[in-house]
Design an enzyme around this catalytic site. Structure first.
Site, PDB file in Angstrom:
ATOM      1  N   LYS A  13       0.841  -1.207   0.000  1.00  0.00           N
ATOM      2  CA  LYS A  13       0.000   0.000   0.000  1.00  0.00           C
ATOM      3  C   LYS A  13       0.872   1.253   0.000  1.00  0.00           C
ATOM      4  O   LYS A  13       0.638   2.190  -0.744  1.00  0.00           O
ATOM      5  CB  LYS A  13      -0.909   0.050   1.242  1.00  0.00           C
ATOM      6  CG  LYS A  13      -1.883  -1.096   1.371  1.00  0.00           C
ATOM      7  CD  LYS A  13      -2.850  -0.879   2.529  1.00  0.00           C
ATOM      8  CE  LYS A  13      -2.199  -0.935   3.903  1.00  0.00           C
ATOM      9  NZ  LYS A  13      -1.700  -2.270   4.286  1.00  0.00           N
ATOM     10  N   ARG A  89      -9.324   1.342   9.161  1.00  0.00           N
ATOM     11  CA  ARG A  89      -9.049  -0.081   9.363  1.00  0.00           C
ATOM     12  C   ARG A  89     -10.169  -0.764  10.120  1.00  0.00           C
ATOM     13  O   ARG A  89     -10.112  -1.973  10.316  1.00  0.00           O
ATOM     14  CB  ARG A  89      -7.773  -0.200  10.185  1.00  0.00           C
ATOM     15  CG  ARG A  89      -6.531  -0.614   9.391  1.00  0.00           C
ATOM     16  CD  ARG A  89      -5.517  -0.836  10.396  1.00  0.00           C
ATOM     17  NE  ARG A  89      -4.281  -1.448  10.230  1.00  0.00           N
ATOM     18  CZ  ARG A  89      -3.164  -0.896   9.795  1.00  0.00           C
ATOM     19  NH1 ARG A  89      -3.174   0.294   9.277  1.00  0.00           N
ATOM     20  NH2 ARG A  89      -2.044  -1.547   9.869  1.00  0.00           N
ATOM     21  N   ARG A 161      11.959  -4.609  12.401  1.00  0.00           N
ATOM     22  CA  ARG A 161      10.998  -3.910  13.264  1.00  0.00           C
ATOM     23  C   ARG A 161      10.235  -4.944  14.066  1.00  0.00           C
ATOM     24  O   ARG A 161       9.918  -6.005  13.554  1.00  0.00           O
ATOM     25  CB  ARG A 161       9.992  -3.151  12.381  1.00  0.00           C
ATOM     26  CG  ARG A 161      10.196  -1.678  12.343  1.00  0.00           C
ATOM     27  CD  ARG A 161       9.334  -0.994  11.295  1.00  0.00           C
ATOM     28  NE  ARG A 161       7.961  -1.490  11.175  1.00  0.00           N
ATOM     29  CZ  ARG A 161       7.110  -1.079  10.245  1.00  0.00           C
ATOM     30  NH1 ARG A 161       7.470  -0.173   9.372  1.00  0.00           N
ATOM     31  NH2 ARG A 161       5.884  -1.562  10.177  1.00  0.00           N
ATOM     32  N   ARG A 172      -0.962  -9.584  13.077  1.00  0.00           N
ATOM     33  CA  ARG A 172      -1.473  -8.479  12.252  1.00  0.00           C
ATOM     34  C   ARG A 172      -2.404  -9.010  11.160  1.00  0.00           C
ATOM     35  O   ARG A 172      -3.410  -8.372  10.837  1.00  0.00           O
ATOM     36  CB  ARG A 172      -0.304  -7.698  11.627  1.00  0.00           C
ATOM     37  CG  ARG A 172       0.448  -6.861  12.650  1.00  0.00           C
ATOM     38  CD  ARG A 172       1.795  -6.409  12.124  1.00  0.00           C
ATOM     39  NE  ARG A 172       1.699  -5.367  11.127  1.00  0.00           N
ATOM     40  CZ  ARG A 172       2.708  -5.027  10.310  1.00  0.00           C
ATOM     41  NH1 ARG A 172       3.848  -5.677  10.372  1.00  0.00           N
ATOM     42  NH2 ARG A 172       2.561  -4.065   9.452  1.00  0.00           N
TER      43      ARG A 172
HETATM   44  P1  AMP Z   1       1.053  -0.080   9.492  1.00  0.00           P
HETATM   45  O1  AMP Z   1       2.423   0.420   9.199  1.00  0.00           O
HETATM   46  O2  AMP Z   1      -0.022   0.608   8.681  1.00  0.00           O
HETATM   47  O3  AMP Z   1       0.929  -1.575   9.424  1.00  0.00           O
HETATM   48  O4  AMP Z   1       0.737   0.330  11.008  1.00  0.00           O
HETATM   49  C1  AMP Z   1       1.545  -0.092  12.070  1.00  0.00           C
HETATM   50  C2  AMP Z   1       0.726  -0.171  13.350  1.00  0.00           C
HETATM   51  O5  AMP Z   1       0.165   1.125  13.660  1.00  0.00           O
HETATM   52  C3  AMP Z   1      -0.470  -1.104  13.294  1.00  0.00           C
HETATM   53  O6  AMP Z   1      -0.111  -2.453  13.525  1.00  0.00           O
HETATM   54  C4  AMP Z   1      -1.354  -0.514  14.389  1.00  0.00           C
HETATM   55  O7  AMP Z   1      -0.870  -0.869  15.680  1.00  0.00           O
HETATM   56  C5  AMP Z   1      -1.138   0.986  14.214  1.00  0.00           C
HETATM   57  N1  AMP Z   1      -2.129   1.554  13.263  1.00  0.00           N
HETATM   58  C6  AMP Z   1      -1.878   2.068  12.024  1.00  0.00           C
HETATM   59  N2  AMP Z   1      -3.013   2.490  11.435  1.00  0.00           N
HETATM   60  C7  AMP Z   1      -4.021   2.228  12.302  1.00  0.00           C
HETATM   61  C8  AMP Z   1      -5.440   2.403  12.263  1.00  0.00           C
HETATM   62  N3  AMP Z   1      -6.064   2.942  11.198  1.00  0.00           N
HETATM   63  N4  AMP Z   1      -6.146   2.017  13.353  1.00  0.00           N
HETATM   64  C9  AMP Z   1      -5.542   1.492  14.439  1.00  0.00           C
HETATM   65  N5  AMP Z   1      -4.225   1.265  14.531  1.00  0.00           N
HETATM   66  C10 AMP Z   1      -3.453   1.632  13.474  1.00  0.00           C
END
Ligand code: AMP
Length: 214
Positions: A13, A89, A161, A172
């Site tokens: 994405k 999300r 990470r 996830r």
């Molecule tokens: P990502 O890099 O988008 O996978 O985001 C990393 C982490 O940030 C996720 O595993 C969540 O803990 C948090 N996070 C990111 N976007 C959201 C969202 N829209 N709602 C809730 N938690 C989020």
């Protein structure tokens, strides 16, 4: 242009949103990147998000919605439009975003749903290396650094990470299937979803462009 990109972690994405920003001008807004920046700056929001992020869980909706509303309310975003990456999300977040659209008298153009199998996600993400210093991303197999463990760009240390460790990736994915798939169904009912099988970067980008009529 106002687009939402949805899809499992590691589907690309962020890469696609960055390309769309470069080539079409709308702003790439990643909720994950905003949380990571807050975490790094050790703000109150960052401290709050940290424990959820490390476990691969979602940060609570009220916190996430408030943070995104602040970002979307900036004049730059209003002027250029946006590509949302990682938000909404949950259905509650999608409803809050619809409310923001109503209040601002604008509409969402499309939802790009990027699709890939779970095992491919695990393979892609568990090889991901991130520079501790500048955030550059490498991959053990597909995009290794010139010197093992060292960032080509800044010489910083490369780390896995915490949320890219296999156990966290599986969590996830579980969270994705459980809470984010209903978001796709929500937008499906509005006729906005364009499903795209995510393969190589450029061929996926071409499919997105065709779906958006660009
Ligand atoms: P990502 O890099 O988008 O996978 O985001 C990393 C982490 O940030 C996720 O595993 C969540 O803990 C948090 N996070 C990111 N976007 C959201 C969202 N829209 N709602 C809730 N938690 C989020």
């Amino acid at each position: 242009m106002r687009i939402v990109l949805v899809g499992p972690p590691g589907v690309g994405k962020g890469t696609q949103a960055a390309l769309l920003q470069q080539r079409h001008g709308a702003l790439h807004i990643s909720s994950g990147d905003i949380f990571r920046a807050e975490l790094k700056a050790e703000t109150e929001l960052g401290r709050l998000a940290k424990s959820y992020m490390e476990r691969g869980e979602l940060v609570p909706d009220d916190v996430t919605i408030r943070m995104m509303a602040t970002r979307l309310d900036s004049p730059e975003v209003r002027e250029k439009g946006f590509l949302l990456d990682g938000f909404p999300r949950t259905v509650a977040q999608a409803e809050a975003l619809d409310e923001w659209f109503r209040q601002n008298g604008v509409r969402l153009d499309a939802v790009i749903a990027l699709e890939v199998e779970d095992e491919e996600v695990v393979r892609r993400l568990s090889g991901r290396l991130t520079c501790r210093q500048c955030g550059a991303i490498y991959h053990r197999e597909n995009h290794p650094p010139k010197v093992e463990g060292v960032c080509d760009a800044c010489g910083g240390e490369l780390i896995v990470r915490k949320d890219d460790q296999e156990e966290t990736i599986r969590e996830r994915l579980r969270v994705y299937h459980e809470t984010t798939k209903p978001v796709v169904d929500y937008y499906e009912r509005q006729g906005l979803v364009r499903r795209i099988e995510a393969r190589e970067v450029e061929s996926t980008y071409a499919k997105i462009k065709a779906a958006l009529g660009l």
